[in-house]
Design a protein around this motif. Structure first.
Motif, mmCIF file in Angstrom:
data_model
loop_
_atom_site.group_PDB
_atom_site.id
_atom_site.type_symbol
_atom_site.label_atom_id
_atom_site.label_comp_id
_atom_site.label_asym_id
_atom_site.label_seq_id
_atom_site.Cartn_x
_atom_site.Cartn_y
_atom_site.Cartn_z
ATOM 1 N N SER B 226 1.036 -1.332 -0.159
ATOM 2 C CA SER B 226 0.036 -0.023 -0.041
ATOM 3 C C SER B 226 0.775 1.339 0.001
ATOM 4 C CB SER B 226 -0.764 0.062 1.121
ATOM 5 O OG SER B 226 -1.606 -1.169 1.320
ATOM 6 N N LEU B 306 4.064 -4.694 4.544
ATOM 7 C CA LEU B 306 3.081 -4.366 5.310
ATOM 8 C C LEU B 306 3.446 -3.477 6.488
ATOM 9 C CD1 LEU B 306 1.658 -8.031 5.175
ATOM 10 C CD2 LEU B 306 0.617 -6.048 4.056
ATOM 11 N N PRO B 308 2.403 -0.826 9.933
ATOM 12 C CA PRO B 308 1.132 -0.004 10.424
ATOM 13 C C PRO B 308 1.241 1.501 9.954
ATOM 14 C CG PRO B 308 3.220 -0.250 11.909
ATOM 15 C CD PRO B 308 3.326 -0.942 10.759
ATOM 16 N N LEU B 310 -3.029 -0.103 10.374
ATOM 17 C CA LEU B 310 -3.816 -0.906 9.880
ATOM 18 C C LEU B 310 -4.620 0.085 8.724
ATOM 19 C CD1 LEU B 310 -4.741 -3.903 9.865
ATOM 20 C CD2 LEU B 310 -6.367 -3.043 11.269
ATOM 21 N N GLU B 313 -10.577 -1.400 6.135
ATOM 22 C CA GLU B 313 -11.113 -2.993 5.852
ATOM 23 C C GLU B 313 -11.046 -2.941 4.374
ATOM 24 O OE1 GLU B 313 -12.369 -5.286 8.357
ATOM 25 O OE2 GLU B 313 -13.169 -6.601 6.698
ATOM 26 N N ARG B 316 -7.852 -3.217 2.796
ATOM 27 C CA ARG B 316 -7.211 -4.572 3.122
ATOM 28 C C ARG B 316 -7.691 -5.672 2.213
ATOM 29 N NH1 ARG B 316 -8.384 -5.077 8.928
ATOM 30 N NH2 ARG B 316 -8.930 -6.974 8.500
ATOM 31 N N GLU B 319 -6.241 -5.474 -1.132
ATOM 32 C CA GLU B 319 -4.744 -5.893 -0.956
ATOM 33 C C GLU B 319 -4.588 -7.559 -1.124
ATOM 34 O OE1 GLU B 319 -2.410 -4.171 2.079
ATOM 35 O OE2 GLU B 319 -0.687 -4.739 0.909
ATOM 36 N N GLU B 320 -5.477 -8.052 -0.422
ATOM 37 C CA GLU B 320 -5.484 -9.505 -0.265
ATOM 38 C C GLU B 320 -5.832 -10.047 -1.670
ATOM 39 O OE1 GLU B 320 -7.045 -10.200 4.395
ATOM 40 O OE2 GLU B 320 -8.287 -10.656 2.819
ATOM 41 N N LYS B 350 -3.975 -4.133 15.655
ATOM 42 C CA LYS B 350 -3.790 -2.920 14.802
ATOM 43 C C LYS B 350 -2.718 -3.168 14.056
ATOM 44 C CE LYS B 350 -6.002 0.830 17.550
ATOM 45 N NZ LYS B 350 -5.631 1.463 18.860
ATOM 46 N N ASP B 351 -2.336 -4.008 13.983
ATOM 47 C CA ASP B 351 -0.842 -4.679 13.165
ATOM 48 C C ASP B 351 -1.232 -5.223 11.766
ATOM 49 O OD1 ASP B 351 1.575 -5.042 12.061
ATOM 50 O OD2 ASP B 351 2.396 -6.034 13.808
ATOM 51 N N PRO B 352 -1.064 -4.800 10.648
ATOM 52 C CA PRO B 352 -1.368 -5.452 9.583
ATOM 53 C C PRO B 352 -0.737 -6.602 9.250
ATOM 54 C CG PRO B 352 -0.087 -3.382 9.108
ATOM 55 C CD PRO B 352 -0.504 -3.530 10.500
ATOM 56 N N TYR B 355 -2.514 -9.753 10.580
ATOM 57 C CA TYR B 355 -3.529 -10.287 9.740
ATOM 58 C C TYR B 355 -2.891 -10.998 8.524
ATOM 59 C CZ TYR B 355 -6.967 -7.347 11.864
ATOM 60 O OH TYR B 355 -7.943 -7.094 12.742
#
Ligand SMILES: Cc1cc2nc3c(=O)[nH]c(=O)nc-3n(C[C@H](O)[C@H](O)[C@H](O)COP(=O)(O)OP(=O)(O)OC[C@H]3O[C@@H](n4cnc5c(N)ncnc54)[C@H](O)[C@@H]3O)c2cc1C
Ligand SMILES: Nc1nc2c(ncn2[C@@H]2O[C@H](COP(=O)(O)OP(=O)(O)O)[C@@H](O)[C@H]2O)c(=O)[nH]1
Ligand SMILES: [Mg+2]
Lengths: 642, 486
Positions: B226, B306, B308, B310, B313, B316, B319-320, B350-352, B355
């Motif tokens: 990102s 990745l 921080p 986050l 939604e 994210r 990105e996935e 809060k940390d990508p 995930y």
């Protein structure tokens, strides 16, 4: 190392004999060497530690086996003795691998041990130019300086001198030998025969690199004490075949007997007993220093290396017609007698076995064979040849083959002829000698079919075709035998031609025969020759479709069938051989200075200078010489010729 | 031996405008005939030079090339020689070489053209000495390369990949030399099974050839993620210079930025991409994103950053989707969990990174902060390891890299960097064919001695890569695997 002149000038010097060629050792190597040389017209003296044990079979009295059986047929084709004698004293015959393909079908026969030995003695005694002498040889007569020496004869333990310009050493497992059973370590040769002391020192003094190898043998047991009923029977083949071309297709030839072998298995108790007592094994306690063969492990070795095997097989084999001793293949060990006896109690059928000879290990001195030329002459010592176990090999057949070649080459040297070198595509004999001389060996060397690059060509059925022409040319095959050989080859060619002319038409009969064999029926017609290529068919089955067929000798039929069936593969193999031969025939001159050849890598320079290969092909098999080095040599040679 | 037809580039590797592939031998003409549209026979006049399209069934049309023909004996080697001048890009060069090999040529050995020239009387004796020097020097280089291979992960993988083949042949040879009994049906069945495995392993080895290119041509690494996660900072850190503009304004990098650097002597092409933000209205930014997507497609390895905080939604999710697409294309991804210095103060949700690890437990990852020399060092080491062994995994236990999965990083057996030369690939391909033949022969009921011929030949082919003595290795295997002897 005294020269003849030096030895002679000593007080009381006595020259006891003189010959063209001296052979030291009357084992399988020495006997073949002496016979070949004498038959080629040389006066030969053959020495042995004792005349009561010639051509001894100190381990399993069988001759042949995988690769070895093929080689016995090769020895025979060159005019050696082993095959003929084995045919006379065979007490069980088996064709190993009969269903695994023609390349690996290997004849093996159990021998009447003492019969074989007596037979060899008779053959030796009746050879006019051969003198047999019981005398330990303890030294060599050698003239000249390092690198440019020449053998002149031998010195016996009695101090007497014997003179010859060529000496072939075949002392087998006798040099500085020790026999080991548990804690008992004695200086001895096999079968309680005296070890040879002195000759080993002479070799070391000549600067030959020596080392100690080890081998072993299981105990022998009285037949009456072994419960053979409890064991699985392994019968002889129904149809025995002779090793020698001379007995081939002879309906009156029969083996001396057709005795079975018996199979039993070790148990968990055997394993436990040996594991619990491993500290008493000289193999693991460090008493034994010699390097043993991996293919011939002792029972304690097998248990340590393969802990997951629940049991190991044991074969009980007859050892002769005049004895009740049975050989227990699989129970080779160097454990103390106490453990050996306890072990028997754990093997079904052997609980009550009367041990007539205990198992033992033997350590002996041998020479690094890379010091040899392919002729088996020692590099830098003119006229000195080594053959048999002394070259790091093991096995009766391996010894016999080397002996034969050394004998022939000693004669050829005296006649100023090129040495006989069988190459790797011509015979197992060539594979054996090239492996030893070019690659060397780190353990007692046994021939295996997997060592041959051209296995499909090195078959037992064509050993005569491969080597008889050489045997005849050298002078070891009689004219009569040569004519018989030519007749057989003509018969093979004739039958192949006939089969390619025979056409089989589709008919009810052909449909039935083909279908019964699981083969597809004919569409219209086919050549008989092509039908024989189908893997599911054979010569016998097709007889009803080939009414013109004449009764052929079995050996001719066998060759015809194999040659037709494997034609495509054989052609491919021959192509490969042709490529191989190109490099084999590129000779490297002996005076070549590798240090001065540009482009050779350092390691290659060293190895080539040290080994001095005879051809580019041989050079390519030396470890440390890379394909690029070979390319450099090829360019160099081209230049050198130009 | 010298009768076959050989091929190799006579221009040095690396990007250049033009590359010349030289083909020499009696089949050179027929090979070109098969490859060219229109048929080359029309222009096979001595030294004719004409532009033609090199085409080959599998690759389709490859390139517009110039073909030069020198008829024996009026050529460099004294044999028929054809020279194909193609465009210098590595993909094209590879395709051209592949198609020539597929049409029947064999990759040339060191100094082989010159050697042939010598044997055909094209050189005098002094020139021959130079040839010998050259063979020697090249052999030395090859020996060094081979040594590196033998001591590196490459050799381990080759050995692993040929283990079943050795196992099968060892069993077969054991049956032939030591079993002494007649064949049992289960012997054959077991061998067929073993050969199936062996073939699969060899195919994986062949597939890893793509990686050989990496050593020769460099590793294409693309940095993705990102906006504002620290991608440009990463590129600058790796290349050791400020090549990309770094700012805290998202979308600063609008175009792709490319840097070539060397790590431990290996070439790496590093590409920084525009942040992959969605729904940008800015046409320049949108163009940047398209270029980023293109770069990703040609990547050997993607460093997916990745950091921080986050992202929301929907970002994210987006990105996935992109990550999934790259994975579906078989891309190698290493998660770079950036701005690690900020992570301390961050709660897990809060940390990508949290995930990512949860969603992609099989992908390797490593933490990274632009403040840490160690992190930079580790990243460089990881890249070198990837080039050499094809694996992102650290061989050292307890390493932070992908601690959550030490076993495998990606699709089984895609070992990049394994086969470095076309020669290797040819050898493996031949081995695969031979194993296939052996299996078919077994199933057709042919005798074991014949089956063994193909298998031994397969191992001999492979030994041209490893330098192993097949016979000796085989005998070792027989004795170590099977309890043999009386
Ligand atoms: C205990 C044991 C176990 C074995 N096990 C196996 C096995 O499992 N498998 C296998 O393949 N092979 C085995 N062998 C090897 C096999 O016996 C030999 O390979 C073969 O016999 C060697 O033949 P040779 O001609 O080289 O020597 P030998 O057969 O040993 O003959 C040597 C001859 O030289 C004579 N001699 C020695 N030194 C002198 C001297 N200084 N002066 C005069 N004469 C001398 C001896 O009297 C004898 O006649 C075993 C041997 C032994 C002893
Ligand atoms: N704390 C911290 N800040 C970083 C780190 N790496 C980059 N930044 C900052 O993050 C911002 C965005 O960096 P940049 O490399 O331009 O991000 P890009 O948009 O992904 O290329 C800049 O202000 C950097 O200084 C890091 O490891 N730790
Ligand atoms: Mg940026």
């Amino acid at each position: 190392m005294p020269s003849l002149a030096e030895a002679r000038s000593k007080e009381n010097a006595f020259v006891a004999g003189e010959a063209d060629i001296i052979v030291v050792g009357a084992g399988h190597a020495g006997c073949e060497a002496a016979l070949a040389a004498a038959r080629l017209g040389r006066r030969v003296i053959l020495f042995t530690m004792t005349l009561d044990s010639l051509a001894n079979l100190p381990c399993n009295p069988n001759i042949g086996g995988t690769a070895k059986g093929q080689m016995v047929r090769e020895i025979d084709a060159l005019g050696g003795e082993m095959g003929r004698l084995a045919d006379l004293h065979m007490i069980q015959y088996r064709m190993l691998n009969a269903t695994k393909g023609p390349a690996v079908m290997s004849p093996r026969a159990q021998m009447d041990r003492t019969g074989y030995q007596r037979g060899m003695k008779q053959v030796l005694e009746s050879e006019p130019l051969l003198t047999l002498i019981q005398q330990e040889i303890t030294g060599l007569l050698v003239a000249g300086e390092t690198g440019d020496r020449k053998v002149e004869g031998v010195i016996a333990a009695t101090g007497s001198l014997y003179i010859a310009s060529d000496v072939i050493l075949c002392p087998g497992t006798f040099l500085d030998a020790r026999v080991i059973i548990g804690d008992s370590v004695r200086s001895s040769g096999p079968d309680q025969l005296a070890p040879a002391c002195g000759l080993g020192d002479a070799l070391t003094a000549l600067g030959l690199p020596t080392r100690r190898f080890k081998t072993g043998t299981p105990g022998r047991f009285h037949r009456r004490s072994v419960d053979l009923e409890q064991m699985e029977l392994q019968p002889a083949d129904r149809e025995a075949k002779p090793f020698s071309f001379e007995n081939e297709d002879d309906p009156s030839w029969r083996p001396a007997a057709e005795l079975p072998c018996y199979i039993t298995w070790t148990t968990d108790e055997t394993k436990k007993l040996l594991s619990d007592n491993m500290d008493r094994s000289p193999l693991y306690s460090g008493v034994i220093e010699g390097i043993g063969p991996r293919y011939c492990p002792s029972i304690e070795d097998k248990i340590v290396k393969f802990p997951n095997h629940a049991r190991h097989h044991v074969f009980l084999e007859p050892t002769g017609l005049d004895t009740h001793e049975m050989y227990a293949s699989g129970l080779s060990t160097s454990m103390p007698e106490e453990i050996q006896r306890a072990m028997l109690k754990t093997v079904p059928g052997m609980e009550q076995a009367e041990m007539m000879r205990p198992a033992y290990a033997i350590e002996y001195l041998c020479v690094d064979p890379t010091v040899l030329e392919l002729s088996l002459e020692v590099k830098g010592i003119e006229g000195l040849f080594l053959a048999g176990q002394i070259n790091g090999s093991s096995g009766y057949e391996e010894a016999a083959a080397q002996g034969l070649i050394a004998g022939i080459n000693a004669v050829r040297r005296q006649q100023d002829k090129d040495p006989l070198i069988i190459d790797r595509s011509e015979g197992y004999i060539g594979v054996l000698i090239d492996d030893l001389v070019t690659k060397g060996t780190n353990e007692p060397y046994r021939l295996m079919t997997s060592r041959a690059e051209y296995r499909l060509l090195l078959r037992q059925d064509n050993a005569d075709a491969r080597l008889s022409p050489i045997g005849y040319e050298i002078g070891l095959l009689s004219e009569e035998r040569w004519q018989r050989f030519l007749k057989k080859q003509r018969a093979i060619e004739h039958e192949k031609e006939r089969l390619s002319a025979v056409r089989v038409r589709k008919s009810e009969l052909s449909d039935r025969i083909l279908q019964d064999a699981g083969s597809t029926p004919l569409k219209t017609t086919a050549r008989m020759y092509d039908l024989l290529k189908r893997p599911e068919l054979n010569y016998e089955m097709l007889a009803p479709l080939d009414p013109e067929r004449q009764e052929l000798p079995p050996s001719v039929r066998e060759s015809v069938e194999i040659q037709i069936r494997y034609e495509g593969y054989l052609r491919m193999e021959r192509d490969r051989v042709e490529r191989f031969k190109k490099l084999e025939h590129k000779c490297l001159p002996s005076g070549i200075d590798y240090e001065r050849i540009r482009g050779l890598r350092l390691e290659a320079r060293q190895k080539l200078s040290e080994r001095r290969p005879q051809s580019i092909g041989q050079a390519s098999r030396i470890s440390g010489v890379s394909p690029a080095d070979i390319q450099v040599l090829l360019v160099y040679m081209e230049q050198w010729n130009g | 031996m010298d009768m076959d037809t050989i091929a190799a580039f006579s221009t040095p590797p690396g990007e250049s405008g033009l590359a010349v592939l030289r083909i020499s031998g009696s089949h050179a003409a027929s090979i070109c005939d098969r490859l060219f549209v229109p048929s080359s026979s029309r222009f096979a006049k001595p030294s004719a030079m004409v532009g033609y399209t090199l085409a080959h069934g599998y690759w389709g049309k490859i390139d517009e090339v110039v073909l030069a023909c020198f008829r024996a004996p009026h050529s460099y080697t004294g044999e028929d020689v054809y020279e194909i001048s193609c465009h210098g890009g590595q993909a094209i060069r590879q395709a051209v070489l592949d198609s020539v090999l597929a049409a029947g040529a064999r990759p040339a050995g060191p100094g082989e053209f010159s050697r042939r020239a010598f044997f055909n009387g094209k050189m005098d004796l002094t020139a021959a000495e130079a040839v010998m020097d050259m063979i020697g020097a090249q052999a030395e280089k090859q020996a060094q390369a081979a040594y590196r291979q033998l001591t590196g992960g490459v050799s381990r993988v080759i050995h692993e990949r040929t283990d079943h083949l050795y196992g099968a042949l060892a069993r077969l040879e054991m049956l032939l030399d030591w079993d002494e009994e007649e064949e049992r049906p289960e012997d054959r069945e077991l061998l067929v099974c073993e050969l199936e495995y062996a073939e699969r392993e060899l195919r994986l080895l062949a597939d890893s050839f793509a990686g050989g290119r990496i050593i020769r041509e460099g590793l294409a690494v693309v940095i993705a993620g990102s906006p504002n996660v620290g991608k440009s900072t990463l590129l600058n850190a790796l290349s050791g210079r400020d090549r990309a503009i770094v700012s805290n304004i998202p979308g600063t990098t609008r175009d792709t930025v490319e840097v070539d650097l060397t790590l431990d002597g290996y070439l790496v092409h590093l590409t920084d991409t525009a942040g992959l933000a969605i729904d940008s209205d800015d046409p320049i930014e949108r163009e940047g994103i398209v270029r980023a997507e293109n770069a990703l497609r040609t990547a050997d390895l993607i460093l997916w950053v990745l950091s921080p905080p986050l992202p929301p939604e929907d970002e994210r999710r987006e990105e996935e989707v992109r990550i999934d697409r790259c994975l579906a294309e078989g891309k190698e991804i290493l998660f770079v969990l950036g701005k690690d210095d900020l992570r301390l103060t961050l709660s897990a949700e809060k940390d990508p990174a949290h995930y990512a690890v949860e969603r992609y437990p099989d992908l390797p990852s490593m933490t990274w902060s632009d403040r840490s020399e160690d992190d930079l060092q580790r990243l460089k080491e990881t890249l070198v390891r990837f080039i050499e062994s094809g694996s992102l995994m650290s061989p050292v236990e307890g390493s932070e890299i992908a601690a959550h999965d030490q076993v495998k990083s990606h699709g089984e057996g895609q070992s990049h960097g394994l086969l470095t030369h076309a020669r290797h690939k040819t050898a493996v391909d031949r081995a695969v064919e031979l194993v296939k033949k052996a299996r078919a022969d077994l199933q057709a009921g042919l005798s074991f001695d014949l089956v063994a011929i193909s298998l031994k030949e397969a191992l001999t082919e492979l030994s041209t890569i490893t330098g192993e003595d097949v016979s000796e290795t085989l005998i070792d295997k027989i004795f170590s695997r099977f309890c043999i002897g009386k």
